[in-house]
Design a protein around this motif. Structure first.
Motif, PDB file in Angstrom:
ATOM      1  N   ALA A 185      12.027  22.552   2.004  1.00 43.83           N
ATOM      2  CA  ALA A 185      13.278  21.894   1.607  1.00 43.83           C
ATOM      3  C   ALA A 185      13.549  22.076   0.120  1.00 43.83           C
ATOM      4  O   ALA A 185      14.692  22.319  -0.293  1.00 43.83           O
ATOM      5  N   GLN A 186      12.486  21.995  -0.695  1.00 42.38           N
ATOM      6  CA  GLN A 186      12.640  22.188  -2.137  1.00 42.38           C
ATOM      7  C   GLN A 186      13.002  23.627  -2.456  1.00 42.38           C
ATOM      8  O   GLN A 186      13.851  23.897  -3.316  1.00 42.38           O
ATOM      9  N   GLU A 206      14.539  25.723  -0.409  1.00 36.14           N
ATOM     10  CA  GLU A 206      15.911  25.911   0.072  1.00 36.14           C
ATOM     11  C   GLU A 206      16.910  25.435  -0.988  1.00 36.14           C
ATOM     12  O   GLU A 206      17.897  26.112  -1.283  1.00 36.14           O
ATOM     13  N   GLN A 207      16.643  24.264  -1.543  1.00 34.32           N
ATOM     14  CA  GLN A 207      17.548  23.700  -2.541  1.00 34.32           C
ATOM     15  C   GLN A 207      17.614  24.587  -3.783  1.00 34.32           C
ATOM     16  O   GLN A 207      18.708  24.860  -4.304  1.00 34.32           O
ATOM     17  N   THR A 265      19.553  27.818  -3.022  1.00 30.46           N
ATOM     18  CA  THR A 265      20.987  27.567  -2.885  1.00 30.46           C
ATOM     19  C   THR A 265      21.630  27.348  -4.244  1.00 30.46           C
ATOM     20  O   THR A 265      22.715  27.868  -4.532  1.00 30.46           O
ATOM     21  N   GLN A 266      20.957  26.603  -5.111  1.00 29.75           N
ATOM     22  CA  GLN A 266      21.462  26.385  -6.460  1.00 29.75           C
ATOM     23  C   GLN A 266      21.534  27.694  -7.232  1.00 29.75           C
ATOM     24  O   GLN A 266      22.495  27.951  -7.963  1.00 29.75           O
ATOM     25  N   ALA A 278      18.410  25.693 -11.492  1.00 34.03           N
ATOM     26  CA  ALA A 278      17.577  24.741 -10.733  1.00 34.03           C
ATOM     27  C   ALA A 278      16.619  23.964 -11.616  1.00 34.03           C
ATOM     28  O   ALA A 278      16.005  23.002 -11.159  1.00 34.03           O
TER      29      ALA A 278
END
Length: 249
Positions: free
Chosen positions: A232-233, A235-236, A239-240, A247
Motif C-alpha cells: 500500500a505504501q 502504491e501510494q 502514484t504520487q 513522495a
C-alpha cells in the motif's frame, strides 16, 4: 550504514571536547577543517549553516548526516525536529540527499516486468538471497499498471552472485527471477559465454548510489524507499511519483 568508528569517536569527543576553542571562526570552512582534524581523514562531503541554534549540518561521504557547532566542540548524531512545525528536519534532508535522477538509471541492466498498462514506473536493487526481497517479490505479484525494473544486486554472498548471473542469462529473465523469488525454483546454470557484465555494473552503480541494503526501491521521481515497504505504501509512492508529486513531502 554507520561509520564503524563514529560512535566511539563521538563519545571521546564529548568527554574531552578536545577541539573546542574559546573563539572559533563562524564559517563553514573552519568547521570542515576542524572535522577533518577530528576524523583524521577527509570524511566530510559538505557543511552548511542551519537556522537552528547555531548548528551546522554536516554531510559525511558515507551519506550520514550529523550536526555540530562553529567550534566543533560537540557532534550530534540524531534527529533534528522543528518544534513549531513538528517537521523532522533531519529526515527531510536525508530524503533530499538520497534522491536520484531516475532518468540516468541504465534500465537495460535491469530485469523488466510490465503489469497492466505499465504507466507507473519503479526500480529496485535486490539480492536473490535476500529474505525481504522475496517478500517484496510476492507482494509485487499484486501490483497493477506498473513497470518494474529489478537491478540484480548480489551483495550478500558468492552464491548471490552466481544466482544473479544464472537468472540474468536465462531465456526469460523475469520468469527465472519470479520462479526463484516466489517459488524457490533454482535457476538453471548460465550457458558458457553468457555476458554477465551487467551484474558487475549493477554492483558498481549501487555503491555509487549508496545502496547499502536490499531491497532498495526508487520511484520515478527519484525518491528512495529502503526496505520491503508494504504494498500500500509503495502504491501510494508510485502514484504520487506518476502525478509529479514528491513522495518525500
Amino acid at each position: 550504514m554507520k561509520l564503524p568508528f563514529l560512535r566511539p569517536l563521538l563519545a571521546a569527543l564529548l568527554m574531552s571536547a578536545g577541539l573546542a576553542q574559546a573563539t572559533a571562526p563562524n564559517d563553514e570552512a573552519s568547521v570542515r577543517k576542524n572535522l577533518d582534524t577530528f576524523f583524521g581523514t577527509q570524511a566530510v562531503e559538505s557543511v552548511k549553516k542551519t537556522p537552528y541554534g547555531g548548528l551546522y549540518e554536516v554531510v559525511l561521504k558515507s551519506g550520514e548526516l550529523i550536526y555540530t557547532d562553529a567550534a566543533v566542540s560537540y557532534l550530534i548524531d540524531g534527529q533534528l525536529i522543528d518544534a513549531k512545525t513538528k517537521r523532522n528536519i533531519t529526515q527531510a534532508r536525508l530524503n533530499q540527499l538520497q534522491k536520484i535522477d531516475f532518468a540516468t538509471l541504465p534500465l537495460d541492466q535491469a530485469i523488466k516486468q510490465v503489469k497492466g498498462n505499465g504507466k507507473r514506473v519503479v526500480a529496485s536493487f535486490e539480492d536473490p538471497n535476500c529474505g525481504y526481497c522475496k517478500r517484496l517479490a510476492k507482494d509485487l505479484q499484486g501490483l497493477k499498471d506498473a513497470t518494474v525494473y529489478t537491478f540484480l544486486y548480489p551483495i550478500l554472498s558468492p552464491d548471490s552472485t552466481e544466482k544473479s548471473r544464472n537468472i540474468w542469462c536465462s531465456k526469460d529473465k523475469a520468469a527465472a527471477w519470479n520462479d526463484w523469488m516466489t517459488g524457490n525454483k533454482t535457476p538453471a546454470a548460465a550457458p558458457a559465454g553468457c555476458d554477465t557484465t551487467a551484474i558487475d555494473k549493477n554492483v558498481a552503480l549501487g555503491q555509487k548510489l549508496r545502496v547499502s541494503g536490499t531491497p532498495t526501491i526508487f520511484t520515478a521521481d527519484g525518491n528512495r524507499l529502503p526496505g520491503a515497504v508494504p504494498l500500500a505504501q509503495l502504491e501510494q509512492a508510485m502514484t504520487q511519483a506518476a502525478g509529479g508529486k514528491d513522495a518525500s513531502k
